[in-house]
Design an enzyme around this catalytic site. Structure first.
Site, short mmCIF file in Angstrom:
data_model
loop_
_atom_site.label_atom_id
_atom_site.label_comp_id
_atom_site.label_asym_id
_atom_site.label_seq_id
_atom_site.Cartn_x
_atom_site.Cartn_y
_atom_site.Cartn_z
N TYR A 43 0.87 -1.17 0.00
CA TYR A 43 0.00 0.00 0.00
C TYR A 43 0.91 1.22 0.00
O TYR A 43 2.11 1.12 0.15
CB TYR A 43 -0.93 0.00 1.22
CG TYR A 43 -0.21 0.08 2.54
CD1 TYR A 43 0.05 1.32 3.13
CD2 TYR A 43 0.25 -1.06 3.19
CE1 TYR A 43 0.74 1.41 4.33
CE2 TYR A 43 0.93 -0.98 4.39
CZ TYR A 43 1.17 0.26 4.95
OH TYR A 43 1.86 0.35 6.14
N GLY A 44 0.33 2.38 -0.18
CA GLY A 44 1.10 3.62 -0.09
C GLY A 44 2.11 3.80 -1.21
O GLY A 44 1.80 3.60 -2.38
N THR A 45 3.34 4.14 -0.83
CA THR A 45 4.34 4.55 -1.81
C THR A 45 4.89 3.41 -2.65
O THR A 45 5.61 3.66 -3.61
CB THR A 45 5.53 5.27 -1.11
OG1 THR A 45 6.18 4.35 -0.23
CG2 THR A 45 5.05 6.49 -0.36
N LEU A 46 4.56 2.17 -2.34
CA LEU A 46 5.02 1.04 -3.16
C LEU A 46 4.05 0.70 -4.30
O LEU A 46 4.39 -0.07 -5.19
CB LEU A 46 5.26 -0.21 -2.30
CG LEU A 46 6.55 -0.21 -1.50
CD1 LEU A 46 6.55 -1.32 -0.47
CD2 LEU A 46 7.75 -0.35 -2.43
N GLU A 88 11.72 -0.87 4.12
CA GLU A 88 10.74 -0.61 5.18
C GLU A 88 11.33 -0.76 6.58
O GLU A 88 10.61 -0.61 7.57
CB GLU A 88 9.54 -1.55 5.01
CG GLU A 88 8.87 -1.47 3.67
CD GLU A 88 8.16 -0.15 3.42
OE1 GLU A 88 8.10 0.70 4.32
OE2 GLU A 88 7.65 0.03 2.31
#
Length: 140
Positions: free
Chosen positions: A31-34, A106
């Site tokens: 999710y998010g920036t990936l 991460e």
């Protein structure tokens, strides 16, 4: 419909040449920036990091707090089931090298931790489906 259990990275409150034939051993929910078109998606597409293959879009079955933090607007999912939103993301199949490099990005397990959770997989027409994703999947 629930189809799989995935590992998700939650915010903690407190070199060899790759070949496409490398075993794709794990699935990961990001999710998010990936996600596609986001600033860290290149980690999933750079073969120096390992091999990845997009499988499908999905969302967490459980609701979690999704917050945007730091001056860099980084998304975090907090491990507080039942509170917040169904987090939207993408499922990828990855090899061990890619998973290891995602852990470096991460800072797992120091900054994020992985948890297994259910992900609702969507067909292109937005219907839930059960397909070949019934293996454990790790999510970031």
């Amino acid at each position: 419909m629930i189809v799989s259990r995935f590992q998700i990275l939650f915010k903690i409150p407190s070199k060899s040449h790759l070949h496409q034939s490398r075993k794709m051993s794990e699935k990961v929910f990001v999710y998010g920036t990936l996600k596609k078109n986001e600033p860290n998606h290149h980690w999933l597409t750079d073969q120096k990091n390992g091999v990845s293959k997009f499988i499908v879009n999905g969302q967490t079955c459980q609701r979690y707090p999704l917050i945007i933090g730091t001056k860099y607007n980084i998304p975090f999912v907090l491990y507080k089931p039942g509170v917040g939103y169904h987090v939207q993301g993408e499922v990828y199949e990855v090899d061990e090298k890619m998973m290891s490099n995602l852990d470096i990005l991460e800072d797992h397990p120091n900054y994020y931790i992985r948890e297994i959770d259910n992900i609702d997989i969507k067909k292109p027409n937005n219907e839930s489906t059960i397909d070949d994703l019934n293996d454990d999947v790790k999510a970031k």
